[in-house]
Scaffold this active site. Structure first.
Site, PDB file in Angstrom:
ATOM      1  N   LYS A  83      64.516  27.303  91.834  1.00  0.00           N
ATOM      2  CA  LYS A  83      65.649  27.166  90.757  1.00  0.00           C
ATOM      3  C   LYS A  83      65.381  28.428  89.935  1.00  0.00           C
ATOM      4  N   CYS A 172      63.720   9.471  79.373  1.00  0.00           N
ATOM      5  CA  CYS A 172      62.824  10.439  79.937  1.00  0.00           C
ATOM      6  C   CYS A 172      61.474  10.291  79.226  1.00  0.00           C
ATOM      7  N   MET A 173      61.202  10.711  78.053  1.00  0.00           N
ATOM      8  CA  MET A 173      60.106  10.750  77.344  1.00  0.00           C
ATOM      9  C   MET A 173      59.788   9.897  76.517  1.00  0.00           C
ATOM     10  N   MET A 357      57.760  10.460  85.202  1.00  0.00           N
ATOM     11  CA  MET A 357      58.426   9.479  85.359  1.00  0.00           C
ATOM     12  C   MET A 357      58.261   8.148  85.808  1.00  0.00           C
ATOM     13  N   GLY A 394      59.748  16.566  81.203  1.00  0.00           N
ATOM     14  CA  GLY A 394      60.758  16.927  82.120  1.00  0.00           C
ATOM     15  C   GLY A 394      61.697  18.108  81.717  1.00  0.00           C
ATOM     16  N   GLN A 395      62.109  18.018  80.366  1.00  0.00           N
ATOM     17  CA  GLN A 395      63.069  18.720  80.261  1.00  0.00           C
ATOM     18  C   GLN A 395      62.563  20.082  79.272  1.00  0.00           C
TER      19      GLN A 395
HETATM   20  N1  LIG Z   1      68.767   7.551  88.802  1.00  0.00           N
HETATM   21  C1  LIG Z   1      68.349   8.230  87.968  1.00  0.00           C
HETATM   22  N2  LIG Z   1      68.892   8.640  86.799  1.00  0.00           N
HETATM   23  C2  LIG Z   1      68.228   9.494  86.109  1.00  0.00           C
HETATM   24  C3  LIG Z   1      66.881   9.671  85.963  1.00  0.00           C
HETATM   25  C4  LIG Z   1      65.976   9.213  87.170  1.00  0.00           C
HETATM   26  O1  LIG Z   1      64.817   9.632  87.469  1.00  0.00           O
HETATM   27  N3  LIG Z   1      67.058   8.461  88.170  1.00  0.00           N
HETATM   28  N4  LIG Z   1      66.204  10.416  85.183  1.00  0.00           N
HETATM   29  C5  LIG Z   1      66.643  10.476  83.713  1.00  0.00           C
HETATM   30  C6  LIG Z   1      65.837  11.637  83.145  1.00  0.00           C
HETATM   31  S1  LIG Z   1      64.455  11.665  83.166  1.00  0.00           S
HETATM   32  C7  LIG Z   1      66.820  12.559  82.524  1.00  0.00           C
HETATM   33  S2  LIG Z   1      66.057  13.924  81.570  1.00  0.00           S
HETATM   34  C8  LIG Z   1      68.292  12.878  82.751  1.00  0.00           C
HETATM   35  C9  LIG Z   1      68.899  13.984  82.716  1.00  0.00           C
HETATM   36  O2  LIG Z   1      70.356  13.926  82.698  1.00  0.00           O
HETATM   37  P1  LIG Z   1      71.375  14.698  82.178  1.00  0.00           P
HETATM   38  O3  LIG Z   1      70.917  15.236  80.965  1.00  0.00           O
HETATM   39  O4  LIG Z   1      72.649  13.611  81.991  1.00  0.00           O
HETATM   40  O5  LIG Z   1      71.728  15.706  83.323  1.00  0.00           O
HETATM   41  P2  LIG Z   1      71.781  17.256  83.253  1.00  0.00           P
HETATM   42  O6  LIG Z   1      72.455  17.567  84.355  1.00  0.00           O
HETATM   43  O7  LIG Z   1      70.473  18.011  82.897  1.00  0.00           O
HETATM   44  O8  LIG Z   1      72.781  17.439  82.288  1.00  0.00           O
HETATM   45  C10 LIG Z   1      72.781  18.593  81.145  1.00  0.00           C
HETATM   46  C11 LIG Z   1      74.422  18.998  81.178  1.00  0.00           C
HETATM   47  O9  LIG Z   1      74.249  19.887  80.138  1.00  0.00           O
HETATM   48  C12 LIG Z   1      75.220  21.199  80.817  1.00  0.00           C
HETATM   49  N5  LIG Z   1      74.720  22.304  79.955  1.00  0.00           N
HETATM   50  C13 LIG Z   1      74.171  23.312  80.631  1.00  0.00           C
HETATM   51  N6  LIG Z   1      73.650  24.238  79.424  1.00  0.00           N
HETATM   52  C14 LIG Z   1      74.438  23.780  78.253  1.00  0.00           C
HETATM   53  C15 LIG Z   1      74.492  24.204  77.030  1.00  0.00           C
HETATM   54  O10 LIG Z   1      73.764  25.491  76.552  1.00  0.00           O
HETATM   55  N7  LIG Z   1      75.258  23.629  76.105  1.00  0.00           N
HETATM   56  C16 LIG Z   1      75.957  22.341  76.547  1.00  0.00           C
HETATM   57  N8  LIG Z   1      76.655  21.757  75.604  1.00  0.00           N
HETATM   58  N9  LIG Z   1      75.890  21.961  77.834  1.00  0.00           N
HETATM   59  C17 LIG Z   1      75.053  22.599  78.647  1.00  0.00           C
HETATM   60  C18 LIG Z   1      75.201  21.080  82.229  1.00  0.00           C
HETATM   61  O11 LIG Z   1      76.142  21.752  82.875  1.00  0.00           O
HETATM   62  C19 LIG Z   1      75.024  19.558  82.228  1.00  0.00           C
HETATM   63  O12 LIG Z   1      76.282  19.008  82.544  1.00  0.00           O
HETATM   64  O13 LIG Z   1      68.547  11.696  83.623  1.00  0.00           O
HETATM   65  C20 LIG Z   1      67.987  10.383  83.789  1.00  0.00           C
HETATM   66  N10 LIG Z   1      68.800   9.663  84.724  1.00  0.00           N
HETATM   67  N1  LIG Z   2      63.383  20.098  90.754  1.00  0.00           N
HETATM   68  C1  LIG Z   2      63.449  19.452  89.628  1.00  0.00           C
HETATM   69  N2  LIG Z   2      62.485  19.422  88.909  1.00  0.00           N
HETATM   70  C2  LIG Z   2      62.515  18.745  87.760  1.00  0.00           C
HETATM   71  C3  LIG Z   2      63.716  18.145  87.366  1.00  0.00           C
HETATM   72  C4  LIG Z   2      64.769  18.100  88.246  1.00  0.00           C
HETATM   73  O1  LIG Z   2      65.964  17.735  88.014  1.00  0.00           O
HETATM   74  N3  LIG Z   2      64.730  18.878  89.411  1.00  0.00           N
HETATM   75  N4  LIG Z   2      63.788  17.361  86.485  1.00  0.00           N
HETATM   76  C5  LIG Z   2      62.747  17.322  85.287  1.00  0.00           C
HETATM   77  C6  LIG Z   2      62.712  16.222  84.631  1.00  0.00           C
HETATM   78  S1  LIG Z   2      63.770  16.021  83.215  1.00  0.00           S
HETATM   79  C7  LIG Z   2      61.728  15.239  84.912  1.00  0.00           C
HETATM   80  S2  LIG Z   2      61.551  13.874  83.900  1.00  0.00           S
HETATM   81  C8  LIG Z   2      60.796  15.396  85.623  1.00  0.00           C
HETATM   82  C9  LIG Z   2      60.358  14.165  86.537  1.00  0.00           C
HETATM   83  O2  LIG Z   2      59.314  14.435  87.436  1.00  0.00           O
HETATM   84  P1  LIG Z   2      58.675  13.102  88.355  1.00  0.00           P
HETATM   85  O3  LIG Z   2      58.562  11.906  87.629  1.00  0.00           O
HETATM   86  O4  LIG Z   2      57.428  13.792  89.101  1.00  0.00           O
HETATM   87  O5  LIG Z   2      59.783  13.055  89.543  1.00  0.00           O
HETATM   88  P2  LIG Z   2      60.700  11.746  89.840  1.00  0.00           P
HETATM   89  O6  LIG Z   2      61.145  12.189  91.254  1.00  0.00           O
HETATM   90  O7  LIG Z   2      61.579  11.324  89.100  1.00  0.00           O
HETATM   91  O8  LIG Z   2      59.687  10.559  90.186  1.00  0.00           O
HETATM   92  C10 LIG Z   2      59.410   9.991  91.150  1.00  0.00           C
HETATM   93  C11 LIG Z   2      58.155   9.443  91.574  1.00  0.00           C
HETATM   94  O9  LIG Z   2      58.064   8.202  90.983  1.00  0.00           O
HETATM   95  C12 LIG Z   2      56.894   7.430  91.361  1.00  0.00           C
HETATM   96  N5  LIG Z   2      56.885   6.124  90.981  1.00  0.00           N
HETATM   97  C13 LIG Z   2      57.846   4.993  91.533  1.00  0.00           C
HETATM   98  N6  LIG Z   2      57.634   3.987  90.941  1.00  0.00           N
HETATM   99  C14 LIG Z   2      56.338   4.076  90.186  1.00  0.00           C
HETATM  100  C15 LIG Z   2      55.775   3.122  89.645  1.00  0.00           C
HETATM  101  O10 LIG Z   2      55.862   1.879  89.366  1.00  0.00           O
HETATM  102  N7  LIG Z   2      54.629   3.613  89.108  1.00  0.00           N
HETATM  103  C16 LIG Z   2      54.282   4.859  88.870  1.00  0.00           C
HETATM  104  N8  LIG Z   2      53.229   5.381  88.400  1.00  0.00           N
HETATM  105  N9  LIG Z   2      54.917   5.823  89.719  1.00  0.00           N
HETATM  106  C17 LIG Z   2      56.134   5.416  90.323  1.00  0.00           C
HETATM  107  C18 LIG Z   2      56.975   7.786  92.766  1.00  0.00           C
HETATM  108  O11 LIG Z   2      55.692   7.895  93.451  1.00  0.00           O
HETATM  109  C19 LIG Z   2      58.069   8.840  92.924  1.00  0.00           C
HETATM  110  O12 LIG Z   2      57.465   9.780  93.778  1.00  0.00           O
HETATM  111  O13 LIG Z   2      60.923  16.463  86.589  1.00  0.00           O
HETATM  112  C20 LIG Z   2      61.451  17.527  85.990  1.00  0.00           C
HETATM  113  N10 LIG Z   2      61.322  18.747  86.887  1.00  0.00           N
HETATM  114  S1  SF4 Z   3      60.331  26.353  84.410  1.00  0.00           S
HETATM  115 FE1  SF4 Z   3      60.316  24.788  86.169  1.00  0.00          FE
HETATM  116  S2  SF4 Z   3      62.316  25.122  87.130  1.00  0.00           S
HETATM  117 FE2  SF4 Z   3      62.108  27.043  85.884  1.00  0.00          FE
HETATM  118  S3  SF4 Z   3      60.816  28.337  87.395  1.00  0.00           S
HETATM  119 FE3  SF4 Z   3      59.150  27.209  86.319  1.00  0.00          FE
HETATM  120  S4  SF4 Z   3      58.854  25.628  87.663  1.00  0.00           S
HETATM  121 FE4  SF4 Z   3      60.773  26.191  88.365  1.00  0.00          FE
HETATM  122 MO   LIG Z   4      63.699  13.719  82.370  1.00  0.00          MO
END
Ligand SMILES: Nc1nc2c(c(=O)[nH]1)N[C@H]1C(S)=C(S)[C@@H](COP(=O)(O)OP(=O)(O)OC[C@H]3O[C@@H](n4cnc5c(=O)[nH]c(N)nc54)[C@H](O)[C@@H]3O)O[C@H]1N2
Ligand SMILES: Nc1nc2c(c(=O)[nH]1)N[C@H]1C(S)=C(S)[C@@H](COP(=O)(O)OP(=O)(O)OC[C@H]3O[C@@H](n4cnc5c(=O)[nH]c(N)nc54)[C@H](O)[C@@H]3O)O[C@H]1N2
Ligand code: SF4
Ligand SMILES: [Mo]
Length: 770
Positions: A83, A172-173, A357, A394-395
């Site tokens: 990425k 998320c956090m 997560m 995560g973020q």
């Molecule tokens: N099913 C499922 N749903 C999840 C999760 C999951 O594990 N499973 N994880 C949750 C978690 S941990 C997270 S963090 C959330 C993330 O979920 P979101 O925050 O809804 O997802 P993003 O795609 O990161 O959205 C960021 C948006 O900001 C826009 N953007 C980029 N740069 C800028 C900028 O500078 N300004 C503005 N105004 N916009 C900008 C991008 O185009 C995008 O539309 O999803 C949650 N939802």
């Molecule tokens: N490529 C990529 N990287 C990212 C992001 C992205 O969108 N893309 N998003 C970023 C963000 S905002 C976040 S929050 C992180 C998330 O990073 P992670 O949390 O590492 O990723 P996820 O895919 O959300 O989590 C999936 C895992 O949750 C575990 N799980 C499921 N159920 C349980 C349970 O009951 N207990 C425990 N302990 N584990 C369980 C499973 O083993 C599964 O593999 O990634 C960050 N990095």
């Molecule tokens: S900050 Fe995360 S998404 Fe960006 S290059 Fe490093 S590991 Fe990849």
């Molecule tokens: Mo997240």
């Protein structure tokens, strides 16, 4: 143990191969193009994940033409994941939003900034006049810069007078925050990334680091390749790329962590593997409130009423939590649990726990955070170089913005909260406002914010830098409410999304290096960057949008910064919150040259790698050793947290666990990565990972279409058997990046009653061949 860049690259070849997977060969080409003449290079943190890699951004003729991992960056030492390699293309999708749009019936019509902002101001003013400030809100992001979060918080909490401000980091956090606050009374980790170089044992609790924190994982693999003693244990509900590099994989039932960690503690106590002196000196014992509801009903409100315990009382409470008891609840054999406890208790091992997560998106997420800290506090394996619990973020600025600036509905900057009178007073003083202006009542948390739209109670919401109408759980309820125009919705984004689709006003934003900013990553590292290119068309910074709106509703005076030193002046004001609190940030210019600094920054400008220890933290006096100086009596809390079941479990009708998450190539809702052709091609659509035996039983073959349904919704996905991720029997897994497959329709919006973080990792579904 300093690594040279060459060592690092060589030794991490295996992990780097993972990182570049999907588009092999493309990354080096991009990097070499960066050597062309006429390219100006600037430094910035990566736009995407919480690892916070340092990147060099190459600009030519007003456009980003290349990026590369910054060799001077201590986080990544020149590496990026796939990425990161394609960052230069993320902002150049053909359909960037370039001018404001206003809804006229079913059409979005081009408007001037003045028209758009005047309309937003009039809607907000009208709602505030009719139904009070708590009928309006803002929903922001852990991808907001510090300045954006600070501006929004000051405007809503200090100006409008409502605490209805939330970041997507609630999804998320929030459980990590609640865990830190209840255990240490201070948010964010004591350790840092150096622990991944210096330790020898890494226990992963469901974190898929190889895909979600790829460069950090390569750093860990590098340690493993150099040091024979290093062991990585992957405890998870599915096999992932992380598993491939681990020494041991331990499958676990969803929610099983809650039982397994308790049983590990049981063995540590039973076999006297704890550090008696450390416990005596540094730990208080507490019991929280059990059997709290899961937030399934609107407006449900739980209250934690902690009681003190003695060490003996705690030991007695832990007696029934035997490995045999935990085996039934977690699926982890009792023998394995004994082994894990002895690894944690082994004085000759430097043990680290890592989680993301799997632990946080959990109806008892705060508890599991507490329990992991319990292990480290009991064994004294904490606040030591190479030996720490590390909650992965995560973020890119979930720490820097959502947590440090405090953009949650109950928070103020630097760990302060709106419920505390002294905190409101200090905030008001710095903001130059009457303390009465800040409401003592926490605002709506994220799930309740969207429910309040559905109930017709929230009249206006402004969404910036997040895409909730794709990322919320139980999504169809909230999408329907928006489609029914139950609230006036403003969306600031850079591309058309599922959220702009339901907006009344769409505002085009500047992103990343199209503006100046600061992000804070997982390890407390604050990184600054300058604006390097102009945003397209009429796109404007989110900060500018908020302040222009503030002026129109009579709160322009909150932002008196000069044109010339705008960001420096805002930073210096914000910094006042941190100085002397143990969260000290440095003067703005300090960040111009360095590749970030980890707070608390010392008066000599040096960063702090390990907190609460005399080794590195200036808040601990020489001779004090370790001191949890934010806690009551300088101590941390060990919490008694028993096992309780998930909000929804498989049954006859819905026999599978539904888990959702991420994969390497895409960022969340893929608004950015989905517009990078190489990433889109590498991973075009969401699939449903299913165990081969389950598939065979249902007559499903690889790539077959399957219908997956929960009590909340249903959709058709392509089955993936023995693909990159391999769920355990009885579990299925999918990802939420694909906007043509709203997989969140199926997710339950149950949440942790303490942190209010929803559980995206478990609910019940049924699978049929479509
Ligand atoms: N099913 C499922 N749903 C999840 C999760 C999951 O594990 N499973 N994880 C949750 C978690 S941990 C997270 S963090 C959330 C993330 O979920 P979101 O925050 O809804 O997802 P993003 O795609 O990161 O959205 C960021 C948006 O900001 C826009 N953007 C980029 N740069 C800028 C900028 O500078 N300004 C503005 N105004 N916009 C900008 C991008 O185009 C995008 O539309 O999803 C949650 N939802
Ligand atoms: N490529 C990529 N990287 C990212 C992001 C992205 O969108 N893309 N998003 C970023 C963000 S905002 C976040 S929050 C992180 C998330 O990073 P992670 O949390 O590492 O990723 P996820 O895919 O959300 O989590 C999936 C895992 O949750 C575990 N799980 C499921 N159920 C349980 C349970 O009951 N207990 C425990 N302990 N584990 C369980 C499973 O083993 C599964 O593999 O990634 C960050 N990095
Ligand atoms: S900050 Fe995360 S998404 Fe960006 S290059 Fe490093 S590991 Fe990849
Ligand atoms: Mo997240």
């Amino acid at each position: 143990m300093e690594l040279t860049r060459r060592d690092f690259l060589k030794a991490s070849a295996a992990a780097a191969a993972f990182a570049a997977a999907g588009a092999p060969g493309l990354a080096p080409r991009l990097a070499s193009a960066a050597d062309d003449k006429g390219i100006k290079w600037g430094k910035a943190p990566c736009r995407y994940c919480g690892v916070g890699c340092c990147v060099l951004v190459g600009v030519k003729d007003g456009k980003i033409v290349a990026t590369k991992g910054d060799p001077a960056g201590p986080v990544n030492k020149g590496l990026n994941c796939i990425k990161g390699y394609f960052l230069s293309k993320a902002l150049y999708g053909k359909d960037r939003l370039t001018h404001p749009l206003i809804r006229k019936g079913n059409k979005m019509v081009k408007a001037s900034w003045d028209e758009a902002l005047n309309l937003i101001a009039s809607k907000y003013k009208e709602a505030i006049a009719k139904t009070g400030p708590d009928s309006v809100a803002i929903y922001g992001s852990g991808q907001w810069t510090v300045f954006e979060g600070y501006t929004a918080s000051k405007l809503f909490k200090g100006g409008i007078g409502t605490n209805n401000i939330e970041p997507n980091a609630r999804l998320c956090m929030a459980s990590a925050v609640a865990g830190f606050m209840s255990t240490f009374n201070s948010d964010e980790p004591m350790g840092c990334y150096d622990d991944l170089d210096l330790g020898d044992t890494y226990i992963l609790w469901g974190a898929n680091m190889a895909e979600a924190h790829p460069v950090l994982f390569s750093r860990l693999i590098d340690n493993k390749l150099k040091n024979k003693k290093v062991k990585i244990i992957d405890i998870a509900t599915r096999k992932t790329r992380t598993t491939q590099m681990a020494d041991e994989y331990i499958p676990m039932y969803p929610q099983g962590d809650l039982a397994a960690v308790n049983a590990i503690i049981h063995v540590i106590l039973r076999d006297k593997l704890y550090d008696e002196a450390f416990v005596k000196q540094h730990v208080n014992f507490k019991r929280g409130t059990e059997n709290q509801p899961y937030g399934l009903k609107d407006k449900e409100n739980a209250k934690e009423e902690p009681k003190p315990l003695t060490f003996d009382e705690y030991k007695t409470l832990m007696k029934p939590m035997t490995p045999e008891w935990a085996e039934k609840l977690s699926g982890i054999p009792a023998k394995k649990i004994e082994q894990l406890a002895h690894i944690y208790g082994d004085k000759s091992r430097k043990v680290n726990s890592l989680w993301t997560m799997g632990v946080n998106q959990h109806v008892r997420g705060t508890w599991v955070n507490n329990l992991i800290y319990n292990i480290h506090l009991l064994t004294g394996k904490i606040c030591k170089p190479g030996e720490n619990p590390l909650s992965l973020t995560g973020q890119p600025s979930a720490c820097g913005t959502a947590r440090e600036v405090g953009t949650f509905s109950h928070r103020l900057p630097a760990d302060m909260v709106v419920m505390n009178e002294a905190h409101r007073k200090k905030t008001a003083e710095i903001w130059g406002i009457d303390p009465k202006k800040i409401s003592p009542k926490p605002g709506l948390h994220t799930v309740e914010m969207f429910r309040a739209i559905d109930r017709g109670e929230l009249k206006c919401i402004w969404i910036q830098c997040t895409n909730p109408f794709q990322s919320m759980p139980n999504l169809s309820r909230y999408r329907k409410a928006a489609q029914a125009r139950k609230a006036f919705i403003v969306v600031s984004d850079i591309y058309p999304t599922k959220s702009t689709e339901v907006a009344d006003v769409i505002l085009p934003s500047a992103s990343w290096v199209e503006k100046e900013g600061v992000f804070g990553n997982t390890e407390r590292r604050t990184q600054q960057w300058f604006k390097m290119v102009e945003p397209p068309g009429e796109a404007k910074e989110d900060t500018w949008q908020l302040i222009e709106f503030a002026k129109r509703i009579g709160h322009g005076g909150l932002f008196p910064y000069s044109q010339k030193n705008f960001y420096k002046e805002m930073w210096e004001e914000y910094r006042k919150f941190t100085v002397g609190t143990g969260k000290d940030l440095a003067p703005y210019e300090t960040y111009f040259k360095v590749r970030g600094l980890r707070w608390p920054v010392k008066s000599n400008g040096q960063e702090t790698r390990w907190r609460y220890t005399e080794v590195d933290d200036r808040y601990v006096k020489k001779g004090e050793g370790v001191k949890f100086y934010k806690g009551v009596g300088g101590k941390a809390n060990v919490w008694f947290r028993p096992y309780e079941p998930p909000a929804e479990s498989p049954d006859k009708e819905y026999p599978f666990w539904y888990c959702t998450g991420r994969l390497l190539e895409h960022w969340h809702t893929a608004t950015m990565t989905g517009r990078v052709p190489e990433l889109r091609r590498a991973m075009p659509g969401a699939t449903l990972e299913i165990h081969p035996e389950d598939a065979a039983r249902l007559g499903i073959k690889n790539r077959d279409k399957v219908k997956v349904s929960s009590r909340r919704g249903s959709l058709v996905l392509t089955a993936e058997i023995n693909g990159r991720g391999k769920p355990e029997k009885g579990n299925v897994f999918t990802t939420f990046f694909d906007e043509t497959k709203l997989i969140n329709d199926l997710c339950i919006d149950a949440f942790d009653p303490i942190s209010k973080e929803p559980d995206f990792k478990k609910c019940a579904v049924k699978i049929e061949k479509a």
